[in-house]
Design an enzyme around this catalytic site. Structure first.
Site, mmCIF file in Angstrom:
data_model
loop_
_atom_site.group_PDB
_atom_site.id
_atom_site.type_symbol
_atom_site.label_atom_id
_atom_site.label_comp_id
_atom_site.label_asym_id
_atom_site.label_seq_id
_atom_site.Cartn_x
_atom_site.Cartn_y
_atom_site.Cartn_z
ATOM 1 C CB THR A 11 3.576 4.349 -0.864
ATOM 2 O OG1 THR A 11 3.924 5.263 0.169
ATOM 3 C CG2 THR A 11 4.538 4.567 -2.029
ATOM 4 C CG ASP A 12 1.673 8.503 2.173
ATOM 5 O OD1 ASP A 12 2.698 7.783 2.079
ATOM 6 O OD2 ASP A 12 1.323 9.028 3.253
ATOM 7 C CD GLU A 13 7.595 7.186 1.802
ATOM 8 O OE1 GLU A 13 8.630 7.268 1.129
ATOM 9 O OE2 GLU A 13 7.567 6.751 2.957
ATOM 10 C CE1 TYR A 39 8.673 1.657 -1.163
ATOM 11 C CE2 TYR A 39 8.196 3.805 -0.197
ATOM 12 C CZ TYR A 39 7.793 2.528 -0.521
ATOM 13 O OH TYR A 39 6.520 2.098 -0.215
ATOM 14 C CE LYS A 63 5.017 0.854 -3.916
ATOM 15 N NZ LYS A 63 4.647 -0.590 -3.924
HETATM 16 P P1 NAD Z 1 7.603 -5.500 3.579
HETATM 17 O O1 NAD Z 1 8.978 -5.077 3.209
HETATM 18 O O2 NAD Z 1 7.289 -5.838 4.977
HETATM 19 O O3 NAD Z 1 7.183 -6.771 2.692
HETATM 20 C C1 NAD Z 1 7.499 -6.883 1.334
HETATM 21 C C2 NAD Z 1 7.342 -8.347 0.933
HETATM 22 O O4 NAD Z 1 7.609 -8.450 -0.464
HETATM 23 C C3 NAD Z 1 8.308 -9.286 1.643
HETATM 24 O O5 NAD Z 1 7.613 -10.429 2.113
HETATM 25 C C4 NAD Z 1 9.318 -9.653 0.580
HETATM 26 O O6 NAD Z 1 9.874 -10.949 0.753
HETATM 27 C C5 NAD Z 1 8.462 -9.581 -0.679
HETATM 28 N N1 NAD Z 1 9.263 -9.327 -1.884
HETATM 29 C C6 NAD Z 1 10.251 -8.406 -2.029
HETATM 30 N N2 NAD Z 1 10.760 -8.497 -3.277
HETATM 31 C C7 NAD Z 1 10.065 -9.479 -3.931
HETATM 32 C C8 NAD Z 1 10.113 -10.019 -5.234
HETATM 33 N N3 NAD Z 1 10.991 -9.578 -6.140
HETATM 34 N N4 NAD Z 1 9.252 -11.009 -5.559
HETATM 35 C C9 NAD Z 1 8.364 -11.473 -4.636
HETATM 36 N N5 NAD Z 1 8.284 -11.012 -3.380
HETATM 37 C C10 NAD Z 1 9.119 -10.020 -3.036
HETATM 38 O O7 NAD Z 1 6.662 -4.355 3.024
HETATM 39 P P2 NAD Z 1 5.279 -3.789 3.606
HETATM 40 O O8 NAD Z 1 5.561 -2.716 4.555
HETATM 41 O O9 NAD Z 1 4.416 -4.927 3.987
HETATM 42 O O10 NAD Z 1 4.704 -3.111 2.282
HETATM 43 C C11 NAD Z 1 3.900 -3.868 1.377
HETATM 44 C C12 NAD Z 1 3.474 -2.966 0.233
HETATM 45 O O11 NAD Z 1 2.737 -1.855 0.745
HETATM 46 C C13 NAD Z 1 4.649 -2.359 -0.535
HETATM 47 O O12 NAD Z 1 4.304 -2.343 -1.902
HETATM 48 C C14 NAD Z 1 4.768 -0.934 0.014
HETATM 49 O O13 NAD Z 1 5.286 -0.080 -0.972
HETATM 50 C C15 NAD Z 1 3.314 -0.633 0.308
HETATM 51 N N6 NAD Z 1 3.070 0.338 1.402
HETATM 52 C C16 NAD Z 1 3.658 0.166 2.623
HETATM 53 C C17 NAD Z 1 3.347 1.057 3.659
HETATM 54 C C18 NAD Z 1 3.954 0.904 5.040
HETATM 55 O O14 NAD Z 1 3.759 1.793 5.876
HETATM 56 N N7 NAD Z 1 4.660 -0.166 5.349
HETATM 57 C C19 NAD Z 1 2.463 2.102 3.425
HETATM 58 C C20 NAD Z 1 1.895 2.265 2.159
HETATM 59 C C21 NAD Z 1 2.203 1.345 1.163
HETATM 60 O O1 DAU Z 2 4.055 6.687 3.879
HETATM 61 C C1 DAU Z 2 4.059 5.330 3.510
HETATM 62 C C2 DAU Z 2 5.461 4.781 3.649
HETATM 63 O O2 DAU Z 2 5.716 4.685 5.048
HETATM 64 C C3 DAU Z 2 5.638 3.425 2.977
HETATM 65 O O3 DAU Z 2 5.452 3.574 1.592
HETATM 66 C C4 DAU Z 2 7.015 2.841 3.268
HETATM 67 O O4 DAU Z 2 7.112 1.538 2.745
HETATM 68 C C5 DAU Z 2 7.202 2.782 4.777
HETATM 69 O O5 DAU Z 2 8.495 2.309 5.076
HETATM 70 C C6 DAU Z 2 6.972 4.148 5.410
HETATM 71 O O6 DAU Z 2 8.029 5.080 5.034
HETATM 72 P P1 DAU Z 2 8.672 6.103 6.100
HETATM 73 O O7 DAU Z 2 9.996 6.486 5.597
HETATM 74 O O8 DAU Z 2 7.720 7.177 6.440
HETATM 75 O O9 DAU Z 2 8.756 5.101 7.374
HETATM 76 P P2 DAU Z 2 9.914 4.849 8.452
HETATM 77 O O10 DAU Z 2 9.310 3.957 9.490
HETATM 78 O O11 DAU Z 2 11.181 4.434 7.828
HETATM 79 O O12 DAU Z 2 10.108 6.305 9.082
HETATM 80 C C7 DAU Z 2 9.034 6.979 9.701
HETATM 81 C C8 DAU Z 2 9.563 8.317 10.204
HETATM 82 O O13 DAU Z 2 10.482 8.072 11.277
HETATM 83 C C9 DAU Z 2 10.346 9.092 9.167
HETATM 84 O O14 DAU Z 2 10.125 10.485 9.367
HETATM 85 C C10 DAU Z 2 11.803 8.774 9.476
HETATM 86 C C11 DAU Z 2 11.781 8.607 10.982
HETATM 87 N N1 DAU Z 2 12.762 7.647 11.540
HETATM 88 C C12 DAU Z 2 12.799 6.400 11.015
HETATM 89 C C13 DAU Z 2 13.684 5.462 11.503
HETATM 90 C C14 DAU Z 2 13.740 4.073 10.914
HETATM 91 C C15 DAU Z 2 13.585 8.017 12.583
HETATM 92 O O15 DAU Z 2 13.534 9.168 13.077
HETATM 93 N N2 DAU Z 2 14.456 7.095 13.091
HETATM 94 C C16 DAU Z 2 14.544 5.830 12.579
HETATM 95 O O16 DAU Z 2 15.370 5.029 13.075
#
Ligand code: NAD
Ligand code: DAU
Length: 337
Positions: free
Chosen positions: A126-128, A151, A155
């Site tokens: 992730t970019d985080e 988190y 990562k």
């Molecule tokens: P998500 O939480 O929707 O899905 C995660 C999945 O992993 C779920 O299906 C969960 O059941 C499974 N899981 C959790 N723990 C596990 C374990 N111990 N063994 C096997 N499976 C397990 O997450 P997402 O948003 O789809 O993110 C997927 C990946 O992409 C993550 O690695 C996250 O860090 C990365 N990522 C997410 C975002 C975003 O914006 N959502 C952005 C950049 C990177």
């Molecule tokens: O940048 C990539 C990341 O983006 C991934 O690695 C993470 O898995 C994914 O969850 C996401 O992280 P963020 O923390 O950026 O996403 P989130 O949707 O939780 O929040 C987006 C922005 O919105 C952040 O600035 C917090 C704000 N927010 C979030 C929630 C849930 C609110 O203001 N209110 C809310 O209720």
């Protein structure tokens, strides 16, 4: 036929990736390993559960014996590791499981990948991991890692382990670092689906702090095509940033959702900020664009409209998800704010 182990394939991005692979890349067999935590949902892949090129296995990436068995039985060529605990707010409330899955789980997969000499290990990061930006500049692949939440620290630790396995044992790896994804099947704890769900139900929209935090949004299908490009074409040992060049403040995105749903701005409620909240993320994706020929194909305006439409058309999915664990979680987050 190439055989890949996709972990976390029942989650948001993983299920969209599995769907793309089964629909568009018929020369791949996908073993999908997922623990089915609160975020994993087999409804996300309902129409693909019997697909001949798909085998779903419920299990934990921390279970080394199971991973070895899968690699041997299905003669797996490569692992794409999406499995993770992914929500920043939950990591602040309960960090331990983030360490278990995101660090120990990745380590477990790496050990097996190294022992079985797999062709490739793709870590979905992730970019985080880069931390937070001021008003100027973008993250490049050379930006030092400086994670701020449990988190992102977990990562970043996993990224370091992946590189260490490459350096020490010549494991053939890639790491992708993508910005915020949005789209179909995202669990409604994340900002965009949470705001859509609340607005649909005329509930308050909890905006953290001043709402001027910036995220760089990418439609999930574009993230999936980027990961496939990396799997197919990237030289080993390379890291790629992935992003959509769509920087928006949270409040801009929320207003867009309200307008599209015809709901009033009076639903917006500023609540206590997330502790340690990263101010701004922005991605320089020129490496993957120039070296692998990837580019995003969905503009933010198109993607957000498609996403809102999807949630409107899939109210049963949303209703099923927004129950049980989700409600308890939501009340613990916002009950006292
Ligand atoms: P998500 O939480 O929707 O899905 C995660 C999945 O992993 C779920 O299906 C969960 O059941 C499974 N899981 C959790 N723990 C596990 C374990 N111990 N063994 C096997 N499976 C397990 O997450 P997402 O948003 O789809 O993110 C997927 C990946 O992409 C993550 O690695 C996250 O860090 C990365 N990522 C997410 C975002 C975003 O914006 N959502 C952005 C950049 C990177
Ligand atoms: O940048 C990539 C990341 O983006 C991934 O690695 C993470 O898995 C994914 O969850 C996401 O992280 P963020 O923390 O950026 O996403 P989130 O949707 O939780 O929040 C987006 C922005 O919105 C952040 O600035 C917090 C704000 N927010 C979030 C929630 C849930 C609110 O203001 N209110 C809310 O209720």
């Amino acid at each position: 036929m190439k055989k890949i182990l996709v972990t976390g394939g029942a989650g948001f991005i993983g299920s969209n990736f599995v769907r793309m692979m089964l629909s568009e890349h018929k020369d791949y067999f996908v073993v999908n390993l997922d623990k089915l935590t609160y975020a994993g949902n087999l409804e996300n892949l309902a129409e693909f559960m019997e697909h001949p090129n798909h085998k779903f296995i419920k299990g934990d990436i921390c279970d080394g014996g199971l991973i070895e068995k899968i690699i041997d039985e299905y003669r797996i060529d490569a692992i794409v590791n999406f499995a993770a605990e992914s929500h920043v707010d939950r990591s602040i409330m309960e960090p331990k499981v983030f360490i278990d899955t995101n660090i120990t789980g990745t380590l477990t997969l790496l050990e097996v990948a190294r022992n079985r000499k797999l062709e490739r290990f793709v870590q979905i990061s992730t970019d985080e991991v880069y931390g937070s930006l001021g008003p100027e500049g973008k993250f490049t692949e050379h930006t030092p890692l400086s994670p701020n939440s449990p988190y992102s620290a977990s990562k970043a630790a996993a990224d370091h382990l992946v590189c260490a396995f490459g350096h020490t044992w010549d494991l053939k790896y890639n790491i992708t670092r993508c910005s915020n994804n949005y789209g179909q099947y995202q669990f409604p704890e994340k900002m965009i689906p949470l705001m859509i769900n609340n607005a649909l139900n005329d509930k308050d929209l909890p905006v953290y702090g001043d709402g001027l935090y910036i995220r760089d949004w990418l439609y999930v299908n574009d993230h999936c095509t980027a990961v496939f490009k990396v799997l197919q074409k990237a030289p080993p040992g390379e890291i790629y940033n992935i992003g959509g060049c769509n920087e928006k403040t949270n409040i801009e995105v929320i207003n867009l959702i309200l307008n599209r749903l015809g709901k009033s701005g009076s639903l917006i409620k500023h609540v206590t900020d997330r502790p340690g909240h990263d101010r701004r993320y922005a991605i320089d994706a020129s490496k993957i664009i120039n070296e692998l020929g990837w580019k995003p194909s969905v503009s933010f305006e198109e993607g957000i409209n498609k996403t809102i439409d999807w949630y409107l058309q899939n109210s049963t999915w949303l209703d099923n998800v927004v129950s049980g664990d989700y409600l308890k979680y939501y009340e613990s987050m916002y009950g006292n704010r």
